[in-house]
Scaffold this motif. Structure first.
Motif, PDB file in Angstrom:
ATOM      1  N   HIS A   1      -8.762  10.143  -7.500  1.00 42.90           N
ATOM      2  CA  HIS A   1      -8.419   8.746  -7.269  1.00 42.90           C
ATOM      3  C   HIS A   1      -9.650   8.091  -6.657  1.00 42.90           C
ATOM      4  O   HIS A   1     -10.187   8.592  -5.670  1.00 42.90           O
ATOM      5  CB  HIS A   1      -7.254   8.645  -6.279  1.00 42.90           C
ATOM      6  CG  HIS A   1      -5.916   8.730  -6.929  1.00 42.90           C
ATOM      7  ND1 HIS A   1      -5.183   7.632  -7.264  1.00 42.90           N
ATOM      8  CD2 HIS A   1      -5.178   9.790  -7.309  1.00 42.90           C
ATOM      9  CE1 HIS A   1      -4.048   8.010  -7.832  1.00 42.90           C
ATOM     10  NE2 HIS A   1      -4.021   9.320  -7.868  1.00 42.90           N
ATOM     11  N   GLY A   2     -10.077   6.976  -7.230  1.00 43.62           N
ATOM     12  CA  GLY A   2     -11.265   6.309  -6.714  1.00 43.62           C
ATOM     13  C   GLY A   2     -10.917   4.989  -6.045  1.00 43.62           C
ATOM     14  O   GLY A   2      -9.785   4.532  -6.070  1.00 43.62           O
ATOM     15  N   GLU A   3     -11.939   4.394  -5.455  1.00 40.08           N
ATOM     16  CA  GLU A   3     -11.781   3.069  -4.849  1.00 40.08           C
ATOM     17  C   GLU A   3     -11.512   2.053  -5.950  1.00 40.08           C
ATOM     18  O   GLU A   3     -12.134   2.097  -7.018  1.00 40.08           O
ATOM     19  CB  GLU A   3     -13.071   2.731  -4.095  1.00 40.08           C
ATOM     20  CG  GLU A   3     -13.008   1.455  -3.313  1.00 40.08           C
ATOM     21  CD  GLU A   3     -14.281   1.232  -2.502  1.00 40.08           C
ATOM     22  OE1 GLU A   3     -14.720   0.072  -2.444  1.00 40.08           O
ATOM     23  OE2 GLU A   3     -14.826   2.215  -1.959  1.00 40.08           O
TER      24      GLU A   3
ATOM     25  N   ASP B   1      -4.473   4.389  -3.195  1.00 39.51           N
ATOM     26  CA  ASP B   1      -5.889   4.585  -2.904  1.00 39.51           C
ATOM     27  C   ASP B   1      -6.003   5.116  -1.481  1.00 39.51           C
ATOM     28  O   ASP B   1      -5.017   5.367  -0.816  1.00 39.51           O
ATOM     29  CB  ASP B   1      -6.599   3.229  -3.070  1.00 39.51           C
ATOM     30  CG  ASP B   1      -8.093   3.325  -2.851  1.00 39.51           C
ATOM     31  OD1 ASP B   1      -8.624   4.429  -2.941  1.00 39.51           O
ATOM     32  OD2 ASP B   1      -8.717   2.295  -2.578  1.00 39.51           O
ATOM     33  N   GLY B   2      -7.230   5.247  -1.012  1.00 36.72           N
ATOM     34  CA  GLY B   2      -7.441   5.657   0.370  1.00 36.72           C
ATOM     35  C   GLY B   2      -7.639   7.147   0.550  1.00 36.72           C
ATOM     36  O   GLY B   2      -7.574   7.644   1.680  1.00 36.72           O
ATOM     37  N   VAL B   3      -7.870   7.868  -0.551  1.00 33.50           N
ATOM     38  CA  VAL B   3      -8.055   9.323  -0.416  1.00 33.50           C
ATOM     39  C   VAL B   3      -9.290   9.649   0.423  1.00 33.50           C
ATOM     40  O   VAL B   3      -9.378  10.725   0.994  1.00 33.50           O
ATOM     41  CB  VAL B   3      -8.134  10.049  -1.785  1.00 33.50           C
ATOM     42  CG1 VAL B   3      -6.773  10.114  -2.443  1.00 33.50           C
ATOM     43  CG2 VAL B   3      -9.126   9.371  -2.705  1.00 33.50           C
ATOM     44  N   ASP B   4     -10.221   8.685   0.520  1.00 40.49           N
ATOM     45  CA  ASP B   4     -11.388   8.893   1.379  1.00 40.49           C
ATOM     46  C   ASP B   4     -11.268   8.127   2.694  1.00 40.49           C
ATOM     47  O   ASP B   4     -12.267   7.833   3.349  1.00 40.49           O
ATOM     48  CB  ASP B   4     -12.669   8.471   0.638  1.00 40.49           C
ATOM     49  CG  ASP B   4     -12.931   9.353  -0.576  1.00 40.49           C
ATOM     50  OD1 ASP B   4     -12.592  10.552  -0.503  1.00 40.49           O
ATOM     51  OD2 ASP B   4     -13.458   8.857  -1.581  1.00 40.49           O
TER      52      ASP B   4
ATOM     53  N   GLN C   1     -11.698   2.891   2.941  1.00 42.70           N
ATOM     54  CA  GLN C   1     -11.679   2.753   1.487  1.00 42.70           C
ATOM     55  C   GLN C   1     -10.487   1.902   1.050  1.00 42.70           C
ATOM     56  O   GLN C   1     -10.615   1.015   0.200  1.00 42.70           O
ATOM     57  CB  GLN C   1     -11.603   4.139   0.837  1.00 42.70           C
ATOM     58  CG  GLN C   1     -11.641   4.091  -0.681  1.00 42.70           C
ATOM     59  CD  GLN C   1     -11.337   5.446  -1.313  1.00 42.70           C
ATOM     60  OE1 GLN C   1     -10.344   6.084  -0.965  1.00 42.70           O
ATOM     61  NE2 GLN C   1     -12.180   5.882  -2.222  1.00 42.70           N
ATOM     62  N   LEU C   2      -9.339   2.163   1.654  1.00 41.81           N
ATOM     63  CA  LEU C   2      -8.135   1.397   1.328  1.00 41.81           C
ATOM     64  C   LEU C   2      -8.343  -0.084   1.663  1.00 41.81           C
ATOM     65  O   LEU C   2      -7.972  -0.965   0.884  1.00 41.81           O
ATOM     66  CB  LEU C   2      -6.939   1.977   2.098  1.00 41.81           C
ATOM     67  CG  LEU C   2      -5.529   1.591   1.671  1.00 41.81           C
ATOM     68  CD1 LEU C   2      -5.309   1.701   0.182  1.00 41.81           C
ATOM     69  CD2 LEU C   2      -4.505   2.458   2.412  1.00 41.81           C
TER      70      LEU C   2
ATOM     71  N   ALA D   1       0.844  -1.196   0.000  1.00 44.94           N
ATOM     72  CA  ALA D   1       0.000   0.000   0.000  1.00 44.94           C
ATOM     73  C   ALA D   1       0.878   1.244   0.000  1.00 44.94           C
ATOM     74  O   ALA D   1       1.979   1.257   0.554  1.00 44.94           O
ATOM     75  CB  ALA D   1      -0.925   0.011   1.212  1.00 44.94           C
ATOM     76  N   PHE D   2       0.351   2.275  -0.645  1.00 44.60           N
ATOM     77  CA  PHE D   2       1.036   3.561  -0.758  1.00 44.60           C
ATOM     78  C   PHE D   2       0.153   4.637  -0.112  1.00 44.60           C
ATOM     79  O   PHE D   2      -1.063   4.622  -0.307  1.00 44.60           O
ATOM     80  CB  PHE D   2       1.250   3.879  -2.254  1.00 44.60           C
ATOM     81  CG  PHE D   2       2.022   5.137  -2.507  1.00 44.60           C
ATOM     82  CD1 PHE D   2       3.401   5.148  -2.404  1.00 44.60           C
ATOM     83  CD2 PHE D   2       1.370   6.311  -2.861  1.00 44.60           C
ATOM     84  CE1 PHE D   2       4.129   6.318  -2.638  1.00 44.60           C
ATOM     85  CE2 PHE D   2       2.088   7.479  -3.100  1.00 44.60           C
ATOM     86  CZ  PHE D   2       3.466   7.480  -2.985  1.00 44.60           C
ATOM     87  N   PRO D   3       0.736   5.569   0.644  1.00 46.64           N
ATOM     88  CA  PRO D   3      -0.084   6.541   1.390  1.00 46.64           C
ATOM     89  C   PRO D   3      -0.579   7.708   0.537  1.00 46.64           C
ATOM     90  O   PRO D   3      -0.301   8.877   0.824  1.00 46.64           O
ATOM     91  CB  PRO D   3       0.866   7.016   2.487  1.00 46.64           C
ATOM     92  CG  PRO D   3       2.220   6.911   1.880  1.00 46.64           C
ATOM     93  CD  PRO D   3       2.166   5.697   0.983  1.00 46.64           C
ATOM     94  N   LYS D   4      -1.325   7.402  -0.514  1.00 52.07           N
ATOM     95  CA  LYS D   4      -1.782   8.434  -1.457  1.00 52.07           C
ATOM     96  C   LYS D   4      -2.530   9.551  -0.743  1.00 52.07           C
ATOM     97  O   LYS D   4      -2.401  10.732  -1.098  1.00 52.07           O
ATOM     98  CB  LYS D   4      -2.678   7.776  -2.516  1.00 52.07           C
ATOM     99  CG  LYS D   4      -2.981   8.660  -3.708  1.00 52.07           C
ATOM    100  CD  LYS D   4      -1.757   8.895  -4.572  1.00 52.07           C
ATOM    101  CE  LYS D   4      -1.909  10.072  -5.486  1.00 52.07           C
ATOM    102  NZ  LYS D   4      -0.676  10.423  -6.191  1.00 52.07           N
TER     103      LYS D   4
END
Length: 298
Positions: free
Chosen positions: A244-246, A274-277, A281-282, A10-13
């Motif tokens: 960026h979406g799910e 991902d995970g902007v929300d 979400q991530l 995972a990347f901390p977008k």
């Protein structure tokens, strides 16, 4: 050909500003959040504020490994298309520093890019600058067991112009000109849409060179891809109409993507952007990708 099952990172977008600009989140906090996800690795970013202090490198590696996870890949953004040779030399030196960083963290993959699509640049100049600069870094990477991965990119968060090699034909020119066992492609399907092109067509052209992948999904908040392209140059960061979406809810066809990757024997790391929300979400994106991986790599 033997295929290993792909592994997830995972990347901390969602936290780039907090980790890289204003320091409102610590890297340790991100590690704690990400370690709760059902994944095997954390993709790193060279621009985390705390990475400036090299004494943190081994500490973060230990923290991640204490959670039973690894740091497989490093995301960084060299700008190799500057017309000034001295500027490019500085970028090569930076890339070597990031390769050292990747090695210290126990990683195997370090991203490269072409650079920014400066208006004064011809395609031949840009391709030559990018290829020569990447090749200047390859022996250094190979000595440390690091593979350099070029991404079909849209635009670094902190760049003014979009990626020079955003278009498929230019990207493929660069990839075709570098034949080295420590060089491959980091495929990102979403970025292809932003070039107005088909991500599956690009994947078929480079699938035999893909060693890592960014799992992302994108959707337009409003307007069209044409509107996006009109406004993408000359502003720092991403265009406002893009989100960026799910994973699994956006434009990408993950069955087609994974079918092609399975066909060529891919079994590398897939890092989730991902995970902007939020972390929920991530977590849902992790679940979606695990199901798809199980389906395509039974």
């Amino acid at each position: 050909m033997p295929t290993h099952t792909p592994k997830l990172a995972a990347f901390p977008k969602a936290f780039m500003q907090a980790l890289c600009k204003d320091g409102t989140m610590s890297v340790s906090e991100w590690i704690e959040l990400a370690s709760k996800l059902d994944i095997q690795g954390l993709e790193w970013y060279a621009g985390f504020l705390e990475m400036a202090d090299e004494s943190n490198w081994s500490r973060f590696r230990k923290q991640v490994e204490d959670h039973g996870k690894v740091i497989p890949m490093m995301c960084c953004s060299p700008d190799f298309t500057h017309p000034d040779a001295a500027f490019r030399e500085q970028e090569i030196a930076k890339q070597k520093h990031w390769i050292e960083m990747t090695h210290a963290l126990g990683g195997s993959y370090c991203r490269v890019l072409s650079g920014q699509r400066r208006p004064e640049l011809t395609i031949d100049e840009g391709v030559t600058y990018a290829v020569d600069s990447i090749q200047a870094c390859l022996p250094f990477a190979a000595e440390r067991g690091i593979t350099l991965i070029i991404e079909n990119h849209y635009k670094d968060d902190f760049w003014e112009y979009p990626e020079f090699a955003q278009k498929m034909d230019i990207f493929c020119q660069i990839v075709d000109r570098i034949d080295h066992p420590h060089f491959g492609v980091n495929y990102d399907p979403s970025n292809t849409y932003l070039a107005g092109e088909d991500p599956i067509e690009l994947l078929r052209r480079v699938s035999h060179r893909v060693v890592t992948m960014h799992a992302s999904d994108r959707y337009l908040i409003e307007g069209t891809l044409e509107d996006l392209r009109r406004e993408e140059g000359g502003a720092v960061g991403y265009a406002k109409r893009l989100s960026h979406g799910e994973i699994g809810k956006g434009l990408n066809d993950y069955d087609a993507i994974f079918s092609e990757l399975k066909r060529v024997g891919f079994g590398g790391w897939i890092s989730i952007e991902d995970g902007v929300d939020g972390m929920d979400q991530l977590a849902r994106s992790v679940t979606f990708l695990k199901q798809k991986i199980a389906q395509h790599w039974p």
